[in-house]
Design a protein around this motif. Structure first.
Motif, PDB file in Angstrom:
ATOM      1  N   TYR A 120       6.811  26.990  -4.821  1.00 34.96           N
ATOM      2  CA  TYR A 120       8.026  26.373  -4.303  1.00 34.96           C
ATOM      3  C   TYR A 120       7.802  25.855  -2.881  1.00 34.96           C
ATOM      4  O   TYR A 120       8.254  24.756  -2.537  1.00 34.96           O
ATOM      5  N   GLY A 121       7.107  26.624  -2.071  1.00 35.64           N
ATOM      6  CA  GLY A 121       6.825  26.194  -0.708  1.00 35.64           C
ATOM      7  C   GLY A 121       5.964  24.938  -0.660  1.00 35.64           C
ATOM      8  O   GLY A 121       6.218  24.027   0.136  1.00 35.64           O
ATOM      9  N   ILE A 122       4.950  24.888  -1.498  1.00 33.92           N
ATOM     10  CA  ILE A 122       4.083  23.704  -1.554  1.00 33.92           C
ATOM     11  C   ILE A 122       4.881  22.489  -2.038  1.00 33.92           C
ATOM     12  O   ILE A 122       4.761  21.392  -1.480  1.00 33.92           O
ATOM     13  N   ALA A 123       5.714  22.685  -3.060  1.00 33.27           N
ATOM     14  CA  ALA A 123       6.526  21.581  -3.574  1.00 33.27           C
ATOM     15  C   ALA A 123       7.506  21.101  -2.507  1.00 33.27           C
ATOM     16  O   ALA A 123       7.714  19.892  -2.342  1.00 33.27           O
ATOM     17  N   ARG A 124       8.072  22.032  -1.777  1.00 31.79           N
ATOM     18  CA  ARG A 124       9.018  21.664  -0.717  1.00 31.79           C
ATOM     19  C   ARG A 124       8.332  20.823   0.347  1.00 31.79           C
ATOM     20  O   ARG A 124       8.857  19.801   0.787  1.00 31.79           O
ATOM     21  N   ARG A 125       7.154  21.258   0.773  1.00 22.14           N
ATOM     22  CA  ARG A 125       6.404  20.528   1.791  1.00 22.14           C
ATOM     23  C   ARG A 125       6.002  19.143   1.285  1.00 22.14           C
ATOM     24  O   ARG A 125       6.135  18.142   1.999  1.00 22.14           O
ATOM     25  N   ASN A 126       5.534  19.062   0.038  1.00 21.11           N
ATOM     26  CA  ASN A 126       5.113  17.776  -0.525  1.00 21.11           C
ATOM     27  C   ASN A 126       6.275  16.806  -0.675  1.00 21.11           C
ATOM     28  O   ASN A 126       6.137  15.615  -0.384  1.00 21.11           O
ATOM     29  N   VAL A 127       7.423  17.288  -1.123  1.00 23.52           N
ATOM     30  CA  VAL A 127       8.586  16.422  -1.289  1.00 23.52           C
ATOM     31  C   VAL A 127       9.105  15.976   0.075  1.00 23.52           C
ATOM     32  O   VAL A 127       9.534  14.824   0.239  1.00 23.52           O
ATOM     33  N   LYS A 128       9.048  16.859   1.045  1.00 17.42           N
ATOM     34  CA  LYS A 128       9.472  16.492   2.399  1.00 17.42           C
ATOM     35  C   LYS A 128       8.581  15.376   2.939  1.00 17.42           C
ATOM     36  O   LYS A 128       9.074  14.400   3.523  1.00 17.42           O
ATOM     37  N   GLU A 129       7.292  15.492   2.722  1.00 18.03           N
ATOM     38  CA  GLU A 129       6.352  14.447   3.149  1.00 18.03           C
ATOM     39  C   GLU A 129       6.607  13.144   2.387  1.00 18.03           C
ATOM     40  O   GLU A 129       6.563  12.051   2.970  1.00 18.03           O
ATOM     41  N   TYR A 130       6.892  13.251   1.110  1.00 19.42           N
ATOM     42  CA  TYR A 130       7.201  12.080   0.290  1.00 19.42           C
ATOM     43  C   TYR A 130       8.449  11.366   0.810  1.00 19.42           C
ATOM     44  O   TYR A 130       8.468  10.136   0.930  1.00 19.42           O
ATOM     45  N   LEU A 131       9.489  12.126   1.117  1.00 15.71           N
ATOM     46  CA  LEU A 131      10.718  11.521   1.620  1.00 15.71           C
ATOM     47  C   LEU A 131      10.505  10.873   2.984  1.00 15.71           C
ATOM     48  O   LEU A 131      11.094   9.825   3.274  1.00 15.71           O
TER      49      LEU A 131
ATOM     50  N   LYS B 137       0.828  -1.207   0.000  1.00 19.35           N
ATOM     51  CA  LYS B 137       0.000   0.000   0.000  1.00 19.35           C
ATOM     52  C   LYS B 137       0.864   1.260   0.000  1.00 19.35           C
ATOM     53  O   LYS B 137       0.593   2.221  -0.726  1.00 19.35           O
ATOM     54  N   ALA B 138       1.935   1.246   0.803  1.00 25.52           N
ATOM     55  CA  ALA B 138       2.842   2.397   0.855  1.00 25.52           C
ATOM     56  C   ALA B 138       3.542   2.594  -0.488  1.00 25.52           C
ATOM     57  O   ALA B 138       3.692   3.725  -0.963  1.00 25.52           O
ATOM     58  N   MET B 139       3.973   1.477  -1.112  1.00 19.89           N
ATOM     59  CA  MET B 139       4.645   1.589  -2.407  1.00 19.89           C
ATOM     60  C   MET B 139       3.710   2.119  -3.485  1.00 19.89           C
ATOM     61  O   MET B 139       4.106   2.936  -4.313  1.00 19.89           O
ATOM     62  N   VAL B 140       2.474   1.669  -3.468  1.00 20.62           N
ATOM     63  CA  VAL B 140       1.488   2.152  -4.442  1.00 20.62           C
ATOM     64  C   VAL B 140       1.237   3.636  -4.235  1.00 20.62           C
ATOM     65  O   VAL B 140       1.166   4.415  -5.194  1.00 20.62           O
ATOM     66  N   ASP B 141       1.117   4.040  -2.972  1.00 21.90           N
ATOM     67  CA  ASP B 141       0.887   5.458  -2.659  1.00 21.90           C
ATOM     68  C   ASP B 141       2.054   6.314  -3.139  1.00 21.90           C
ATOM     69  O   ASP B 141       1.863   7.374  -3.754  1.00 21.90           O
ATOM     70  N   LEU B 142       3.279   5.849  -2.891  1.00 21.45           N
ATOM     71  CA  LEU B 142       4.461   6.600  -3.329  1.00 21.45           C
ATOM     72  C   LEU B 142       4.567   6.626  -4.858  1.00 21.45           C
ATOM     73  O   LEU B 142       4.942   7.641  -5.441  1.00 21.45           O
ATOM     74  N   ALA B 143       4.234   5.530  -5.505  1.00 23.65           N
ATOM     75  CA  ALA B 143       4.297   5.487  -6.973  1.00 23.65           C
ATOM     76  C   ALA B 143       3.268   6.423  -7.592  1.00 23.65           C
ATOM     77  O   ALA B 143       3.545   7.074  -8.606  1.00 23.65           O
ATOM     78  N   ARG B 144       2.085   6.495  -6.990  1.00 26.52           N
ATOM     79  CA  ARG B 144       1.067   7.436  -7.496  1.00 26.52           C
ATOM     80  C   ARG B 144       1.563   8.875  -7.392  1.00 26.52           C
ATOM     81  O   ARG B 144       1.356   9.677  -8.299  1.00 26.52           O
ATOM     82  N   TYR B 145       2.185   9.177  -6.271  1.00 26.62           N
ATOM     83  CA  TYR B 145       2.705  10.536  -6.102  1.00 26.62           C
ATOM     84  C   TYR B 145       3.807  10.825  -7.115  1.00 26.62           C
ATOM     85  O   TYR B 145       3.827  11.888  -7.730  1.00 26.62           O
ATOM     86  N   GLU B 146       4.735   9.887  -7.290  1.00 20.90           N
ATOM     87  CA  GLU B 146       5.847  10.085  -8.228  1.00 20.90           C
ATOM     88  C   GLU B 146       5.365  10.295  -9.657  1.00 20.90           C
ATOM     89  O   GLU B 146       5.948  11.061 -10.403  1.00 20.90           O
ATOM     90  N   ASN B 147       4.318   9.599 -10.050  1.00 22.59           N
ATOM     91  CA  ASN B 147       3.832   9.682 -11.429  1.00 22.59           C
ATOM     92  C   ASN B 147       2.761  10.742 -11.616  1.00 22.59           C
ATOM     93  O   ASN B 147       2.409  11.051 -12.748  1.00 22.59           O
ATOM     94  N   GLY B 148       2.254  11.304 -10.546  1.00 23.59           N
ATOM     95  CA  GLY B 148       1.200  12.308 -10.642  1.00 23.59           C
ATOM     96  C   GLY B 148       1.759  13.686 -10.370  1.00 23.59           C
ATOM     97  O   GLY B 148       2.674  14.164 -11.057  1.00 23.59           O
TER      98      GLY B 148
ATOM     99  N   GLY C 117       3.573  14.659  -8.032  1.00 20.23           N
ATOM    100  CA  GLY C 117       4.930  14.638  -7.506  1.00 20.23           C
ATOM    101  C   GLY C 117       5.993  14.873  -8.553  1.00 20.23           C
ATOM    102  O   GLY C 117       7.079  15.359  -8.243  1.00 20.23           O
ATOM    103  N   ARG C 118       5.690  14.552  -9.780  1.00 26.22           N
ATOM    104  CA  ARG C 118       6.658  14.756 -10.860  1.00 26.22           C
ATOM    105  C   ARG C 118       7.037  16.243 -10.948  1.00 26.22           C
ATOM    106  O   ARG C 118       8.211  16.594 -11.033  1.00 26.22           O
ATOM    107  N   GLU C 119       6.034  17.100 -10.894  1.00 29.04           N
ATOM    108  CA  GLU C 119       6.293  18.545 -10.945  1.00 29.04           C
ATOM    109  C   GLU C 119       6.956  19.027  -9.653  1.00 29.04           C
ATOM    110  O   GLU C 119       7.866  19.852  -9.693  1.00 29.04           O
ATOM    111  N   ASP C 120       6.514  18.504  -8.516  1.00 29.05           N
ATOM    112  CA  ASP C 120       7.103  18.903  -7.234  1.00 29.05           C
ATOM    113  C   ASP C 120       8.578  18.535  -7.176  1.00 29.05           C
ATOM    114  O   ASP C 120       9.408  19.340  -6.728  1.00 29.05           O
ATOM    115  N   ILE C 121       8.916  17.350  -7.624  1.00 24.97           N
ATOM    116  CA  ILE C 121      10.310  16.908  -7.597  1.00 24.97           C
ATOM    117  C   ILE C 121      11.145  17.740  -8.561  1.00 24.97           C
ATOM    118  O   ILE C 121      12.287  18.101  -8.257  1.00 24.97           O
TER     119      ILE C 121
END
Length: 125
Positions: A105-116, A8-19, A21-25
């Protein structure tokens, strides 16, 4: 049998990376000042191009009037008004672009921090 929590965690992370999260990263790869500078330069270039295109459309629409009254138009006053309009437009647009870039930038920073954080949690499972 794989652990359901890990899957479940891997699926959640993969969704973020491909959705989203791509722009945030992509945004997070820049330092804040570099990202803001790049966004301001792009905004200035596109605003300048837009201003020139709008002026070209206005001139094209009023070409007959301009050709009939070319001798009575004070070009110094017209040029100064065009310059003042350009400076005001660019100034306002750059202020809006600066604020929106800081927020993005602030939103992307927060989202990537949560992702990590989620990624570290997954690795420790």
């Amino acid at each position: 049998m794989p652990d359901e929590k890990k899957v479940k965690a891997m699926v959640d992370l993969a969704r973020y990376e491909n959705g989203e999260g791509r722009e945030d990263i992509r945004i997070r790869r820049y330092y804040r000042a570099d990202y803001l500078g790049l966004q301001l330069i792009k905004s200035w270039i596109f605003t300048s191009i837009g201003y020139v295109l709008i002026l070209a459309l206005i001139v094209a629409g009023n070409l007959e009037y301009l050709l009939n009254n070319i001798n009575s138009i004070n070009l110094k006053v017209l040029g100064s008004w065009l310059l003042i309009g350009y400076i005001m437009l660019v100034g306002i647009y750059l202020a809006i672009a600066y604020i929106s870039s800081i927020v993005r930038y602030g939103i992307a920073r927060r989202n990537v921090k949560e992702y990590l954080t989620k990624l570290r949690r997954l690795l420790s499972m």
